[in-house]
Design an enzyme around this catalytic site. Structure first.
Site, PDB file in Angstrom:
ATOM      1  CG  PHE A   1      14.425 -16.317  43.661  1.00  0.00           C
ATOM      2  CD1 PHE A   1      14.311 -15.132  44.373  1.00  0.00           C
ATOM      3  CD2 PHE A   1      15.691 -16.868  43.520  1.00  0.00           C
ATOM      4  CE1 PHE A   1      15.419 -14.500  44.931  1.00  0.00           C
ATOM      5  CE2 PHE A   1      16.819 -16.255  44.078  1.00  0.00           C
ATOM      6  CZ  PHE A   1      16.672 -15.065  44.778  1.00  0.00           C
ATOM      7  CE1 TYR A   2      16.273 -18.417  34.766  1.00  0.00           C
ATOM      8  CE2 TYR A   2      14.254 -17.503  33.870  1.00  0.00           C
ATOM      9  CZ  TYR A   2      15.568 -17.896  33.703  1.00  0.00           C
ATOM     10  OH  TYR A   2      16.175 -17.751  32.483  1.00  0.00           O
TER      11      TYR A   2
END
Lengths: 330, 330
Positions: B137-138
């Site tokens: 998700f980063y």
């Protein structure tokens, strides 16, 4: 199945929800506003709320099988970018996080043809592989929604379908000067009001000379000399596409253009609409290139069996009845 | 020029800011935390704040010529997705809105190689045209940041450059078991601690049998039998890329991979690092495919004149000095 519909009070939701009930689904309707009148039915429940606030999303999703995410704020005013961000980007993020935590079986994301640069396409017809370069922030929020959906599909196993829907209208709105989209699209008075609201001086300067106190329809021409051509799809045909996406087994993350087969050439239909309702039209050359595109629904036809039924001829015919009705209610 | 650096307290900011001062720029440093010690210099000012809160951004941007947006929250814990969203997506949105309102001349967006599926690339070396399908998700927040930057470049005339930077380390961190990245990457004790923190049971099960109370280095192997291979770039070489992006005239929205010329083959360097610092290494087969990729910096070399100087040999040599220093401070 248990189906959550966000944006259930909107144009599409109002047609989709009754159809889902007919198909014996249990429907949870969610929207920032609950309509004044809604169907009382054992299969339906209403929850009012705001996805961007995140509170309550977990409870909302409990026991749901399918989520149809129609809910979005619509605005083309740059002063409203923050509201577009919170409703469409942040709201979709919270919903997706909730879907993964609640093991939702299928997520239908209703995106928009505005993810494409519809006013300057790189090729025609626009298919699902066309580069996405939205020119409006509304379109950008849909692009980012798509990217988030694809992330949760790829990294968290969410089963998702993305539908890029055409511009959508109920036939009954088409010839209604007060309708949000069709009003300023077709009627000179409503177009002037919108141009003022959006502080669009260039457009106002072009429109004002045509206003003589009497309503007119607009046949819009671009600086390139072409009359506008774009897709306008009847709400019932958009709903058909959504229902097919719910029913069809597909690899996760599949993307479909959903809209009528052919676009609307304004130089054909404005004269026809004018004649039908007895309001003259004026040919207006706007200070930017024509909106002139065609989008392919071939993939939806092939993989979903999509078969839209509402030609623009049929829409205009129905619209004219509504228009006459409004003029002579007795 | 007046340059705003977000994330000025971070690894890259700490090296970038003094270099900008040497080049006679006036630098405004912005971060959620101000470092305990920072340089007192007439060319520098410090502002503490949080982009995701939006308040104060307008004042922050007043009079700035260039914005270098390094600031981002880093986490690979799915429980922190909401914090990643607000810091990296919402914060970048507020900053971009402010940049357009303040007519910022150039916006440098520091993205990440994690926008690519680095653990399963579709071809090698990864160039700027490789599909972006982040697996973390980063990485997803960086992809969305890029898309927002491209929107403001396309629709609002923002001059922007996107730098997809390699994994970055100071040489001094490489052989420090307490360093955030290199600790768990190279040291068995730190890797076990991280696996516990991330509740990664599969990895813990693999690691535990190797722990006999004495520190070890890890030579990681994937289920495919390959030793890991990835880019690790010295912070000073990342800073070189950022400075070139500030100085070079480019079409808006240009994207560059920034990182050292070649990746680090772990089967070559783990034995060498082990020998240098006298800590034995163990070969660990992890329960997933190897991380094994190579990213091309050819475009940055061609258009920016990028010329990174820190080979991994040089980094390890410097790292070993730091490591020895730590062992024998007297």
């Amino acid at each position: 199945m248990n189906i959550l519909v966000t944006g259930a009070s909107g144009r599409i939701g109002k047609v989709l929800v009754p159809t889902l009930l007919e198909q014996r689904h249990r429907v949870t309707c969610f929207d920032v506003k609950v309509p004044d009148r809604f169907r009382i039915d054992p299969g339906i429940s209403w929850i009012q709320g705001n996805l961007a606030k995140s509170a309550g999303i977990k409870e909302l999703l409990r026991g749901q099988d399918v989520v149809i995410h129609l809910g979005a704020y619509m605005s083309w005013d740059k002063k409203e970018n923050k509201k577009l961000f919170s409703s469409n980007i942040q709201g979709t993020f919270f919903l997706l996080e909730g879907c993964v935590q609640n093991s939702i079986k299928k997520f239908i994301f209703v995106s928009s043809g505005e993810v494409y640069p519809e006013s300057k396409p790189e090729y025609l017809p626009i298919d699902e592989n066309h580069p996405r370069k939205p020119t409006s922030f509304y379109g950008e929020t849909k692009l980012i929604g798509e990217e988030m959906v694809q992330y949760y599909a790829r990294a968290c196993g969410l089963q998702a379908v993305i539908l890029r829907i055409s511009h959508t209208q109920n036939s009954s709105e088409l010839l209604d000067p007060s309708s949000f989209f069709s009003g300023p699209r077709f009627f000179l008075s409503a177009r002037i009001v919108r141009a003022k609201k959006l502080r669009n001086k260039a457009e106002l300067d072009v429109l004002k000379p045509f206003w003589d106190g009497k309503e007119k329809l607009i046949l819009p021409i671009g600086t390139d000399g072409k009359a506008f051509k774009m897709h306008i799809t009847e709400t019932r045909d958009i709903v058909q596409g959504i229902l097919l996406a719910v029913q069809t087994d597909l690899p996760s993350g599949e993307v479909f253009n959903i809209g009528y087969d052919v676009p609307v050439p304004f130089d054909v239909y404005i004269p026809r609409m004018s004649q039908l309702i007895g309001i003259p039209y004026v040919t207006v050359t706007f200070p930017y290139p024509s909106v002139w595109y065609e989008t392919s629904n071939a993939k939806a036809k092939r993989l979903l069996g999509y078969n839209p039924k509402w030609s623009f001829d049929m829409m205009v015919e129905e619209a004219a009845k509504f228009h006459r009705k409004a003029e002579n209610p007795l």
